[in-house]
Design a protein around this motif. Structure first.
Motif, mmCIF file in Angstrom:
data_model
loop_
_atom_site.group_PDB
_atom_site.id
_atom_site.type_symbol
_atom_site.label_atom_id
_atom_site.label_comp_id
_atom_site.label_asym_id
_atom_site.label_seq_id
_atom_site.Cartn_x
_atom_site.Cartn_y
_atom_site.Cartn_z
ATOM 1 N N ALA A 1 12.256 -49.647 -40.018
ATOM 2 C CA ALA A 1 12.380 -50.908 -40.746
ATOM 3 C C ALA A 1 13.728 -51.566 -40.456
ATOM 4 N N LEU A 2 13.738 -52.883 -40.525
ATOM 5 C CA LEU A 2 14.962 -53.665 -40.365
ATOM 6 C C LEU A 2 15.131 -54.566 -41.573
ATOM 7 N N PRO A 3 16.358 -54.890 -41.892
ATOM 8 C CA PRO A 3 17.605 -54.392 -41.329
ATOM 9 C C PRO A 3 17.880 -52.953 -41.756
ATOM 10 N N PHE A 4 18.767 -52.325 -41.016
ATOM 11 C CA PHE A 4 19.207 -50.956 -41.313
ATOM 12 C C PHE A 4 20.707 -50.934 -41.069
ATOM 13 N N THR A 5 21.460 -50.525 -42.082
ATOM 14 C CA THR A 5 22.916 -50.578 -42.016
ATOM 15 C C THR A 5 23.512 -49.192 -42.204
ATOM 16 N N VAL A 6 24.518 -48.886 -41.387
ATOM 17 C CA VAL A 6 25.195 -47.587 -41.396
ATOM 18 C C VAL A 6 26.696 -47.844 -41.417
ATOM 19 N N ILE A 7 27.424 -47.040 -42.191
ATOM 20 C CA ILE A 7 28.885 -47.080 -42.141
ATOM 21 C C ILE A 7 29.357 -45.732 -41.617
ATOM 22 N N VAL A 8 30.224 -45.782 -40.588
ATOM 23 C CA VAL A 8 30.839 -44.589 -40.014
ATOM 24 C C VAL A 8 32.336 -44.664 -40.304
ATOM 25 N N ILE B 1 23.463 -54.524 -33.847
ATOM 26 C CA ILE B 1 22.645 -53.997 -32.744
ATOM 27 C C ILE B 1 21.300 -54.717 -32.833
ATOM 28 N N GLY B 2 21.090 -55.651 -31.922
ATOM 29 C CA GLY B 2 19.895 -56.482 -31.951
ATOM 30 C C GLY B 2 18.697 -55.804 -31.319
ATOM 31 N N THR C 1 15.705 -49.070 -31.513
ATOM 32 C CA THR C 1 15.086 -48.379 -32.644
ATOM 33 C C THR C 1 15.282 -46.870 -32.538
ATOM 34 N N GLU C 2 15.430 -46.358 -31.315
ATOM 35 C CA GLU C 2 15.672 -44.914 -31.145
ATOM 36 C C GLU C 2 17.043 -44.519 -31.696
ATOM 37 N N LEU C 3 18.046 -45.354 -31.472
ATOM 38 C CA LEU C 3 19.365 -45.077 -32.037
ATOM 39 C C LEU C 3 19.316 -45.173 -33.563
ATOM 40 N N ALA C 4 18.633 -46.181 -34.073
ATOM 41 C CA ALA C 4 18.471 -46.311 -35.528
ATOM 42 C C ALA C 4 17.738 -45.100 -36.093
ATOM 43 N N ARG C 5 16.726 -44.637 -35.373
ATOM 44 C CA ARG C 5 15.967 -43.452 -35.802
ATOM 45 C C ARG C 5 16.886 -42.235 -35.863
ATOM 46 N N ALA C 6 17.777 -42.110 -34.886
ATOM 47 C CA ALA C 6 18.711 -40.980 -34.872
ATOM 48 C C ALA C 6 19.662 -41.041 -36.069
ATOM 49 N N PHE C 7 19.953 -42.249 -36.542
ATOM 50 C CA PHE C 7 20.781 -42.406 -37.746
ATOM 51 C C PHE C 7 19.974 -42.156 -39.023
ATOM 52 N N GLY C 8 18.664 -41.947 -38.904
ATOM 53 C CA GLY C 8 17.839 -41.609 -40.063
ATOM 54 C C GLY C 8 16.803 -42.652 -40.437
ATOM 55 N N ASN C 9 16.695 -43.725 -39.687
ATOM 56 C CA ASN C 9 15.723 -44.776 -39.976
ATOM 57 C C ASN C 9 14.378 -44.413 -39.351
ATOM 58 N N THR C 10 13.702 -43.443 -39.942
ATOM 59 C CA THR C 10 12.462 -42.923 -39.368
ATOM 60 C C THR C 10 11.296 -43.892 -39.476
ATOM 61 N N ALA D 1 20.477 -37.832 -40.760
ATOM 62 C CA ALA D 1 20.840 -38.271 -39.418
ATOM 63 C C ALA D 1 20.776 -37.091 -38.457
ATOM 64 N N ALA D 2 20.473 -37.386 -37.215
ATOM 65 C CA ALA D 2 20.411 -36.348 -36.179
ATOM 66 C C ALA D 2 21.820 -35.837 -35.880
ATOM 67 N N ASP D 3 21.902 -34.564 -35.544
ATOM 68 C CA ASP D 3 23.186 -33.988 -35.139
ATOM 69 C C ASP D 3 23.725 -34.753 -33.936
ATOM 70 N N GLY D 4 24.983 -35.077 -33.979
ATOM 71 C CA GLY D 4 25.631 -35.718 -32.845
ATOM 72 C C GLY D 4 25.359 -37.201 -32.689
ATOM 73 N N VAL D 5 24.705 -37.841 -33.669
ATOM 74 C CA VAL D 5 24.359 -39.250 -33.516
ATOM 75 C C VAL D 5 25.601 -40.137 -33.476
ATOM 76 N N VAL D 6 26.641 -39.791 -34.228
ATOM 77 C CA VAL D 6 27.848 -40.616 -34.218
ATOM 78 C C VAL D 6 28.493 -40.559 -32.831
ATOM 79 N N GLU D 7 28.570 -39.375 -32.251
ATOM 80 C CA GLU D 7 29.121 -39.248 -30.898
ATOM 81 C C GLU D 7 28.234 -39.993 -29.892
ATOM 82 N N GLN D 8 26.925 -39.909 -30.073
ATOM 83 C CA GLN D 8 25.995 -40.650 -29.214
ATOM 84 C C GLN D 8 26.286 -42.152 -29.319
ATOM 85 N N PHE D 9 26.493 -42.631 -30.544
ATOM 86 C CA PHE D 9 26.820 -44.042 -30.753
ATOM 87 C C PHE D 9 28.099 -44.413 -30.003
#
Length: 180
Positions: free
Chosen positions: A148-155, A107-108, A136-145, A40-48
């Motif tokens: 693809a969907l679905p993509f699930t993250v737990i914070v 996130i649709g 998709t840019e936010l998903a990419r920042a979480f590591g979904n380069t 994941a990109a640095d600061g992505v959780v704060e960005q979220f």
């Protein structure tokens, strides 16, 4: 009378078998590597948490409301068959764990109209935000380069990413990841 299989004794047969095994293993490795989330990109959780997206009716969904809570973020789209298949399980689990300070948000990656039409057919008990294709840019920042969907993250409540999965997720997988 014994059945004779002379082709099993030929070196060419075993070369083909070995090549097929190597190709299969390489394919499995390539697929798992391709669909495994990148770091994941640095600061992505704060960005979220600084993000506010509209729901299908245009009302803002403030992701900052999930701060200091466990949040399951599911990137999805109404046109994505695995996304649609997992929605009833996600809804049931969201209802089951809500009292444990565990929250879900979808996130649709589509238009408000399509998400509204989907919601009319498939009841979902957690907020569905409309991000359009920019999600998709936010998903990419979480590591979904691969996008693809679905993509699930737990914070976690501490703001750490504890789980990420590209592809359909099950209740059992999420329960394990959530420690319940």
């Amino acid at each position: 009378m014994a059945v004779q299989r002379p082709f099993l004794r030929t070196p060419g047969f075993w070369v083909i078998v070995l090549a097929a095994l190597i190709a299969g293993a390489a394919g499995i490795y390539a697929a798992s590597s391709r669909y495994s989330p990148a770091p994941a990109a640095d600061g992505v959780v704060e960005q979220f948490f600084r993000t506010a997206l509209p729901d299908a009716a245009g009302k803002p969904v403030d992701m900052g409301a999930f701060r200091q809570k466990t949040v399951v973020i599911n990137f999805w789209a109404p046109w994505c068959a695995p996304c649609v298949e997992e929605m009833p399980e996600l809804t049931a689990l969201a209802d089951e764990v809500r009292s444990r300070n565990i929250h879900f948000v979808g996130i649709g990656i589509d238009s408000a109209t399509n998400i509204r039409d989907f919601s009319a057919k498939v009841p979902v008990s957690y907020p569905l935000a409309v991000a359009g294709f920019s999600g998709t840019e936010l998903a990419r920042a979480f590591g979904n380069t691969v996008g693809a969907l679905p993509f699930t993250v737990i914070v976690t409540p501490e703001g750490n990413i504890s789980y990420r999965k590209t592809g359909q997720v099950t209740q059992a997988e999420l329960k394990t990841a959530l420690g319940i």
